[in-house]
Design a protein around this motif. Sequence first.
Motif, short mmCIF file in Angstrom:
data_model
loop_
_atom_site.label_atom_id
_atom_site.label_comp_id
_atom_site.label_asym_id
_atom_site.label_seq_id
_atom_site.Cartn_x
_atom_site.Cartn_y
_atom_site.Cartn_z
N LEU A 60 6.86 2.88 0.98
CA LEU A 60 5.66 2.91 0.17
C LEU A 60 5.38 1.90 -0.91
O LEU A 60 4.28 1.64 -1.05
CB LEU A 60 5.52 4.42 -0.06
CG LEU A 60 5.53 5.50 0.96
CD1 LEU A 60 5.32 7.05 0.38
CD2 LEU A 60 4.13 5.18 1.98
N ARG A 72 3.25 -1.10 -0.42
CA ARG A 72 2.02 -0.96 -0.14
C ARG A 72 1.15 -0.65 -1.09
O ARG A 72 0.06 -0.65 -1.08
CB ARG A 72 1.96 0.38 1.14
CG ARG A 72 2.78 -0.08 2.20
CD ARG A 72 2.79 1.11 3.19
NE ARG A 72 3.39 1.14 4.30
CZ ARG A 72 2.92 0.43 5.71
NH1 ARG A 72 1.83 0.07 5.67
NH2 ARG A 72 3.66 0.56 6.61
N LEU A 73 1.78 -0.34 -2.35
CA LEU A 73 1.06 0.25 -3.35
C LEU A 73 1.26 -0.77 -4.64
O LEU A 73 0.43 -0.53 -5.80
CB LEU A 73 1.58 1.58 -3.79
CG LEU A 73 1.50 2.66 -2.69
CD1 LEU A 73 2.20 3.98 -2.90
CD2 LEU A 73 0.08 2.84 -2.40
N GLU A 74 2.31 -1.31 -4.68
CA GLU A 74 2.82 -2.10 -6.12
C GLU A 74 1.85 -3.15 -6.56
O GLU A 74 1.88 -3.45 -7.74
CB GLU A 74 3.99 -2.78 -6.15
CG GLU A 74 4.32 -3.55 -4.98
CD GLU A 74 5.85 -3.80 -4.76
OE1 GLU A 74 6.33 -4.66 -4.07
OE2 GLU A 74 6.60 -3.09 -5.36
N VAL A 101 4.19 2.45 -10.02
CA VAL A 101 4.78 3.32 -8.99
C VAL A 101 6.12 3.65 -9.71
O VAL A 101 7.08 2.63 -9.96
CB VAL A 101 5.32 2.64 -7.61
CG1 VAL A 101 6.06 3.47 -6.94
CG2 VAL A 101 3.95 2.34 -7.00
N HIS A 126 6.11 9.04 5.99
CA HIS A 126 5.67 7.86 5.38
C HIS A 126 6.36 6.48 5.99
O HIS A 126 6.30 5.51 5.69
CB HIS A 126 6.49 7.99 3.92
CG HIS A 126 7.99 8.45 3.87
ND1 HIS A 126 8.07 9.77 4.51
CD2 HIS A 126 9.11 7.94 3.43
CE1 HIS A 126 9.60 9.84 4.26
NE2 HIS A 126 9.80 8.77 3.37
N GLY A 129 3.32 4.77 7.38
CA GLY A 129 3.00 4.38 5.91
C GLY A 129 1.67 4.02 5.41
O GLY A 129 1.34 4.23 4.31
N SER A 130 1.03 3.25 6.40
CA SER A 130 -0.27 2.77 6.07
C SER A 130 -1.43 3.88 5.50
O SER A 130 -1.93 3.87 4.64
CB SER A 130 -0.92 2.05 7.03
OG SER A 130 -2.25 1.40 6.61
N ALA A 164 0.08 5.69 2.35
CA ALA A 164 -0.45 4.69 1.22
C ALA A 164 -1.76 4.75 0.86
O ALA A 164 -2.34 4.94 -0.23
CB ALA A 164 0.06 3.33 1.54
N ILE A 223 -2.63 8.03 -0.88
CA ILE A 223 -2.12 7.70 -2.69
C ILE A 223 -2.97 7.02 -3.13
O ILE A 223 -3.38 7.44 -4.28
CB ILE A 223 -0.79 7.33 -2.17
CG1 ILE A 223 0.11 8.12 -1.60
CG2 ILE A 223 -0.32 7.11 -3.53
CD1 ILE A 223 1.77 7.44 -1.44
N ARG A 224 -3.39 6.06 -2.65
CA ARG A 224 -4.54 5.10 -3.29
C ARG A 224 -5.79 5.67 -3.74
O ARG A 224 -6.33 5.61 -4.85
CB ARG A 224 -4.63 3.70 -2.60
CG ARG A 224 -5.46 2.63 -3.22
CD ARG A 224 -5.49 1.25 -2.79
NE ARG A 224 -4.54 0.67 -3.32
CZ ARG A 224 -3.35 0.33 -2.55
NH1 ARG A 224 -3.29 0.69 -1.34
NH2 ARG A 224 -2.22 -0.43 -3.04
#
Length: 316
Positions: free
Chosen positions: A75, A78-80, A85, A295, A299-300, A303, A306-307
């Motif tokens: 994850l 995909r977020l950082e 995070v 996840h 995962g996409s 993520a 979450i976003r």
Amino acid sequence: MITVSLVALSGLSLGACVSSMAYTSKVEAAYPPDGQQVAVNGHSVHVMTRGPEAAPVVLMIHGASANAREFTWTLAPRLEMDLRVLMVDRPGHGYSERFGGADTLAAQAAQMAGALELLAPGRKATVVGHSFGGAVALRLALDRPDLVSSLVLLAPVTHDWGDAEGGTAWYNSFAANPVFGPFFSQLAPIAGPAQMKNGISGVFAPAPTPPDYFENSGIGLFLRPPNFRANAQDMTQLKQELAEQSRRYGELAVPITVFSGSKDTVVSPKLHTARLKKQVPIELVILPDEGHMPHHGEGSAVAGAIRRLAFGRQTR
């Protein structure tokens, strides 16, 4: 005869200790701490961080038999780019210190809260919890609502399972035993690696197991005797902890998104997610072709949820 038996037992114990020490040295060299150690409530907590410091905060809590590396290659990448995070090792797992009473959800949530306050002071976080980490995430939202803006739960364990089959593996009761548990745990590095690698496919099924999952997630750290024993203590305490915690779910007042694999054989969606849905409004994402690790295969989508929550975009 008794003397011979004691000598044999002592030799077996010494051999197991030597083997476990060698294993621990090797696995820690292969998977050294990749974050920072912060002091929370007098105990060291290991936290890995990614992303811009001023960005919205996401706190990730791993499940049983695992550590925070679980998220570093699933994850976090995909977020950082636009989120801060924080991936935290639970007490006794990875490189976070174990302490008396750490087998309670309240104590584990308190360590997560302290890490968040130190590394993102004055800010709320979207809290992500996988499996056992889902129970800790829920407790964090219950005990410290001032720190939690939303929850994303991945195949979470949320309720006690009554007399239903499963729940905890047989070896947990041995490893958690206060008398012979310390010795039994010394055996984990000897028999554990092959057993775990053989059993991983069942955790992912029916989804395929990602190549190099064992190595990428640093699962070998779990088989260090103190970590193995800490996990066993967590698991043997969990049923009673959830029986008490689940009575409070009506207090939850944050957006909650739950990803549930319909073919999860590790944590039954019927015994957990379905019961949570009766107590509190949730956005439930049912994944028809996933097991206990959404996840990875999804995962996409995870993520994206979450976003959306981290940036305050809600669907309800």
